[in-house]
Scaffold this motif. Structure first.
Motif, PDB file in Angstrom:
ATOM      1  N   PRO A  15       8.134  -6.213  10.606  1.00 47.87           N
ATOM      2  CA  PRO A  15       7.791  -4.787  10.702  1.00 47.87           C
ATOM      3  C   PRO A  15       7.499  -4.203   9.316  1.00 47.87           C
ATOM      4  O   PRO A  15       8.075  -4.613   8.312  1.00 47.87           O
ATOM      5  CB  PRO A  15       9.042  -4.160  11.305  1.00 47.87           C
ATOM      6  N   ARG A  16       6.569  -3.251   9.281  1.00 47.73           N
ATOM      7  CA  ARG A  16       6.232  -2.544   8.046  1.00 47.73           C
ATOM      8  C   ARG A  16       7.091  -1.285   7.991  1.00 47.73           C
ATOM      9  O   ARG A  16       6.914  -0.377   8.791  1.00 47.73           O
ATOM     10  CB  ARG A  16       4.753  -2.198   8.032  1.00 47.73           C
ATOM     11  N   ARG A  17       8.000  -1.254   7.057  1.00 48.35           N
ATOM     12  CA  ARG A  17       8.934  -0.140   6.942  1.00 48.35           C
ATOM     13  C   ARG A  17       8.753   0.520   5.569  1.00 48.35           C
ATOM     14  O   ARG A  17       8.810  -0.143   4.541  1.00 48.35           O
ATOM     15  CB  ARG A  17      10.363  -0.664   7.096  1.00 48.35           C
ATOM     16  N   VAL A  18       8.531   1.834   5.584  1.00 46.99           N
ATOM     17  CA  VAL A  18       8.450   2.598   4.344  1.00 46.99           C
ATOM     18  C   VAL A  18       9.754   3.382   4.209  1.00 46.99           C
ATOM     19  O   VAL A  18      10.085   4.204   5.060  1.00 46.99           O
ATOM     20  CB  VAL A  18       7.236   3.558   4.333  1.00 46.99           C
ATOM     21  N   MET A  50       4.475  -0.871  -2.764  1.00 43.40           N
ATOM     22  CA  MET A  50       4.174   0.559  -2.931  1.00 43.40           C
ATOM     23  C   MET A  50       3.619   0.761  -4.336  1.00 43.40           C
ATOM     24  O   MET A  50       4.073   0.137  -5.286  1.00 43.40           O
ATOM     25  CB  MET A  50       5.441   1.399  -2.785  1.00 43.40           C
ATOM     26  N   ARG A  51       2.646   1.671  -4.442  1.00 41.91           N
ATOM     27  CA  ARG A  51       2.111   2.067  -5.746  1.00 41.91           C
ATOM     28  C   ARG A  51       2.742   3.405  -6.108  1.00 41.91           C
ATOM     29  O   ARG A  51       2.647   4.367  -5.348  1.00 41.91           O
ATOM     30  CB  ARG A  51       0.604   2.193  -5.710  1.00 41.91           C
ATOM     31  N   GLU A 122       1.050   0.237   0.675  1.00 45.94           N
ATOM     32  CA  GLU A 122      -0.115  -0.631   0.756  1.00 45.94           C
ATOM     33  C   GLU A 122      -0.924  -0.244   2.001  1.00 45.94           C
ATOM     34  O   GLU A 122      -0.390  -0.132   3.095  1.00 45.94           O
ATOM     35  CB  GLU A 122       0.364  -2.077   0.865  1.00 45.94           C
ATOM     36  N   ASP A 123      -2.219   0.012   1.826  1.00 42.82           N
ATOM     37  CA  ASP A 123      -3.118   0.420   2.912  1.00 42.82           C
ATOM     38  C   ASP A 123      -2.659   1.701   3.595  1.00 42.82           C
ATOM     39  O   ASP A 123      -2.819   1.859   4.802  1.00 42.82           O
ATOM     40  CB  ASP A 123      -3.267  -0.695   3.959  1.00 42.82           C
ATOM     41  N   GLY A 124      -2.067   2.627   2.831  1.00 42.15           N
ATOM     42  CA  GLY A 124      -1.591   3.870   3.426  1.00 42.15           C
ATOM     43  C   GLY A 124      -2.016   5.082   2.630  1.00 42.15           C
ATOM     44  O   GLY A 124      -2.801   4.997   1.684  1.00 42.15           O
ATOM     45  N   LYS A 125      -1.500   6.224   3.028  1.00 39.10           N
ATOM     46  CA  LYS A 125      -1.803   7.487   2.368  1.00 39.10           C
ATOM     47  C   LYS A 125      -0.692   7.829   1.377  1.00 39.10           C
ATOM     48  O   LYS A 125       0.474   7.515   1.618  1.00 39.10           O
ATOM     49  CB  LYS A 125      -1.916   8.600   3.409  1.00 39.10           C
TER      50      LYS A 125
END
Length: 148
Positions: A15-18, A50-51, A122-125
Motif C-alpha cells: 500500500p502507498r501510505r503518506v 517524498m520530495r 512521488e507522483d502526487g500533489k
C-alpha cells in the motif's frame, strides 16, 4: 484458476501510505559573524519517496524568539528514511545572547518550533504539513560554538 487468483492478489503491491513527516535540529553551529548554521534532520515516515521543499519554522531557543528557519530543502527522501538539510539562519538578538550565555557556561539549551514544511509524494500533489517540536541541544566537547 487458483493460480490466476494468486497472481492477481500480488499485482497490487504494498500500500502507498503518506504519513506526516517529522523534523528536528540535529546540529546548530555559531558562525564567526554571529549567524547560525542549522542542520535540520527531516524524517519521511511515508511508505513512498517524498520530495521536501519549502520550510518555514518559527524557532524559539532558550525561551527567546530566534526568528524563522526558512529555506528550500530541495531533497527527496526515500520511504521510511531521513536526511539532513543545512539552513543558514540569522537569529534574533535575544536568542543570540541566550545561546552565547549557554555556550559560555557549557550548558544545553531548549528549543521549539512550530511551522510548516511542503512535501510532494512521488507522483502526487504538493502538500503542506504542520510540524511541531520541543527538544534541547547540548554543547559538543572539543567543537566550540557547536551544539547537538
Amino acid at each position: 484458476m487458483a493460480m490466476c487468483l494468486l497472481l492477481a492478489s500480488c499485482a497490487g503491491g504494498p500500500p502507498r501510505r503518506v504519513s506526516e513527516p517529522a523534523a528536528g535540529i540535529q546540529q546548530l553551529s555559531v558562525r564567526a559573524n554571529g549567524s547560525w548554521s542549522v542542520d535540520l534532520r527531516i524524517e519521511n515516515f511515508s511508505s513512498i519517496p517524498m520530495r521536501f521543499d519549502a520550510i518555514s519554522l518559527p524557532l524559539t531557543l532558550a525561551g527567546q524568539p530566534a526568528g524563522t528557519l526558512q529555506g528550500n530543502a530541495g531533497i527527496s527522501i526515500g520511504p521510511e528514511s531521513a536526511d539532513v538539510v543545512t539552513l543558514a539562519h540569522i537569529p534574533g538578538s535575544d536568542a543570540k545572547i541566550a545561546l552565547a550565555d549557554a555556550l559560555a557556561d557549557n550548558r544545553g539549551v531548549s528549543y521549539s518550533f512550530e511551522g510548516t514544511i511542503q512535501a510532494t509524494p512521488e507522483d502526487g500533489k504538493p502538500r503542506s504539513f504542520e510540524l511541531k517540536r520541543n527538544s534541547s541541544l547540548n554543547p559538543v566537547p572539543g567543537l566550540p560554538g557547536v551544539l547537538r
